[in-house]
Structure formats: C-alpha cells, structure tokens
Design an enzyme around this catalytic site. Structure first.
Site, PDB file in Angstrom:
ATOM      1  CB  CYS A  18      -0.927  -0.035   1.230  1.00  0.00           C
ATOM      2  SG  CYS A  18      -1.822   1.510   1.517  1.00  0.00           S
ATOM      3  CB  CYS A  74       0.199   1.996   4.056  1.00  0.00           C
ATOM      4  SG  CYS A  74      -1.470   1.330   3.894  1.00  0.00           S
TER       5      CYS A  74
END
Length: 327
Positions: A69, A72
């Site tokens: 991600c 993230c």
C-alpha cells in the site's frame, strides 16, 4: 550553542542568532521511555492486550496497513512523528492486514490506510487515507486532549511558524527561527531540513548540499530531509530530458508512448506543474500497470516524497491513485 556546525548559514552572509527562548520544561510524567513502548507492531493474538486492554490506560491508535500500500507508506512516518510529538498522550499499534486479516475483517475495514482510535477498551473514532500532519495532530488532540505547554510543544510551534514564514516568502525570517531551534537542539531534523530549504530558496545550493551531505544515513531517511533530497534528485534528472513540446507531440501521435509520458512528467514536476505531472503518470497506470514494473506508480510515489504529504497536488493525486489501486 557555540559548537553548532550550522551557525554560519545566515541568509545574508551573517551568522543568525536565535531569539527564541525555550523553557526546558520536563516531559510529561507518564511519557513512555522510548519508541518500543510508544510504537509497536501487533498480531491477532496480541491485539486484545496491545490495543483493547492498553487503551484503558491511554488512547491507542491502530494503523491498519499492508506492505503493498503506497499511501500507507506515506502515512506511517507522519503518524509515527505525530505520536512521538504527543509525548505519551497516545500510543500507536500497527497491524499488517495481509498477515493478520481477522481483526480488520471483523471491524469492517474496506480500504487502507485506516486508523482507528481506541479508548477505554472501545473504538471511538478513526479516519481513512493518508492525512497531512496537521490533521493527524488535530485528531490526536481530539482523542487525547491538547498537549501541554512543554518544551517540545514550544519547539514544534517555532518550526511551524518558520514554515509559515518560508511559505510566505520571508526566507530570512524563517531561517532565523529554524537556526534558533538547531542552536537549541542540534539533532532536530525538521529544523535542519527547514534551514536547508531556506538556503536553497536564497540560491545557496552549495551550502544546502554541504548541510545535507553532513547527515548520516538515518537522518537522511527522515521524511523532511528525504523530501528535499528527492526533489533535488528529480530536478537533476529532469535537466537532461528533452523538449516538452516534442514529448507532447509524441504522446499525441501515440498515447501509449509511456517513455514520453514519463519524461514529460519529470519536466512538468520540476517546472512546478505538479497536477499535470501526476496526470501523465496516472495515465500510464490506467493503461498498463506492468510497464517498467509499475513504473508510473513508483515514479508518482517519488513525486509524493518530494512534494510532501500535505501538498495539495499530493492529496489530489493520492486520491486518484487510490481509486485505481482499489477499484
């Protein structure tokens, strides 16, 4: 501090002198000893102890993330910085949803990054997406109450004021505040980054390079420092690229000419046309994620690092990136 190695970096050739006073107030009595206590990774088996039970002592933020991600990776360092700055008012627990899918599944996590706040054993609030630092700090204040007027809070306030001055074009004023912090705390990396930006803004690139080259590998990985280094690398790379109009002509003739799109994106970025630069990379992603091993996405993440998480272009492009990744 008389041994400050950056004391000579004035904006007009003069040595700056800090006029900011810091109280030297002690850290809060309940402040954790260090990162091992303040920030940790958890598992499904440890979630009850690390989050639910621990939240009865002070609020706990849970960061649901995954290695693949991109947002993230943008959020985590900013989130960790905010938690450290909170001085023990909150703790941060990180859960890799790929390795431990049960908890996020039970909580109905639909996309990541997702952050949930627990207090008194219950989830009480949360947010999704990579918020800018100011909003994360406001979220922590909402959950845990505002910070006290301790030394750390004062230093952070001075750095914020210096950033505002730099954004407004007051390079000398910003530099004076940044250097006052560095003189007080020679290891303060946000202040060193700000001082480097002031040197660059005043055309003293060689002095900025010397300042940054003097940092160790760990310091160079700090988000504020890494952002400047990434921007310098992108600018140096773009200097050797071709004519943007010729590149546009190639793209018009062949929209799948991804090499031309990549080069044009780099030139547009250096020229400050960030939204247009991002659109070229997003077009590559939409057409072919396999090109150069997802090269469009990887270059866009490099742009994000150079622009910073709170930049409007970063926020806009990140939303569009998420819609592609999680479609």
């Amino acid at each position: 501090m008389s041994d400050n190695p950056y004391a000579g970096h004035g904006m007009g050739g003069e040595q700056l002198t800090g006029s900011v006073n810091f109280s030297g107030a002690a850290a809060p009595a309940n402040a954790p000893a260090g990162d091992a206590e303040l920030i940790k990774d958890t598992t499904t088996a440890k979630f009850m102890a690390d989050v639910v039970q621990e939240s009865r002592n002070q609020p706990v933020l849970v960061d649901f993330w995954a290695p693949w991600c991109g947002p993230c990776k943008q959020l985590t360092p900013v989130l960790e910085k905010a938690v450290r700055a909170a001085g023990g008012r909150v703790k941060l627990v990180k859960l890799n949803i790929d390795e431990h899918p049960a908890i996020p599944g039970q909580m109905g996590v639909q996309s990541i990054p997702a952050v949930f706040a627990f207090a008194d054993g219950q989830p009480v609030d949360g947010f999704m997406g990579a918020l800018p630092e100011s909003q994360i700090n406001a979220f922590i204040d909402k959950i845990a109450g505002p910070a006290g007027k301790d030394e750390k809070a004062q230093i952070d306030a001075v750095i914020d004021q210096a950033r505002e001055r730099l954004a407004a074009g007051d390079v000398a004023g910003a530099a004076q505040l940044f250097q006052a912090v560095v003189q007080h705390d020679a290891e303060n990396l946000p202040a060193k980054a700000g001082l480097a930006e002031c040197l660059i803004a005043s055309g003293r690139d060689d002095e900025a390079k010397a300042l940054l080259d003097g940092l160790d590998e760990k310091a160079r990985a700090h988000p504020d420092i890494a952002r400047i280094l990434a921007a310098q690398a992108l600018e140096a790379e773009a200097a050797d690229l071709g004519d943007p109009e010729a590149l546009r002509a190639r793209i018009e003739a062949d929209p799948s000419d991804f090499d031309a799109r990549m080069e044009l994106a780099k030139i547009l970025n250096v020229r400050g046309r960030r939204d247009e630069a991002a659109e070229q990379l997003l077009a590559i992603m939409k057409a072919d994620r396999s090109w150069q091993d997802d090269g469009g996405r990887r270059e866009l993440l490099t742009f994000f690092e150079a622009w910073g998480p709170a930049d409007p272009a970063t926020l806009s492009a990140r939303r569009k990136l998420s819609s592609i990744l999680f479609a």
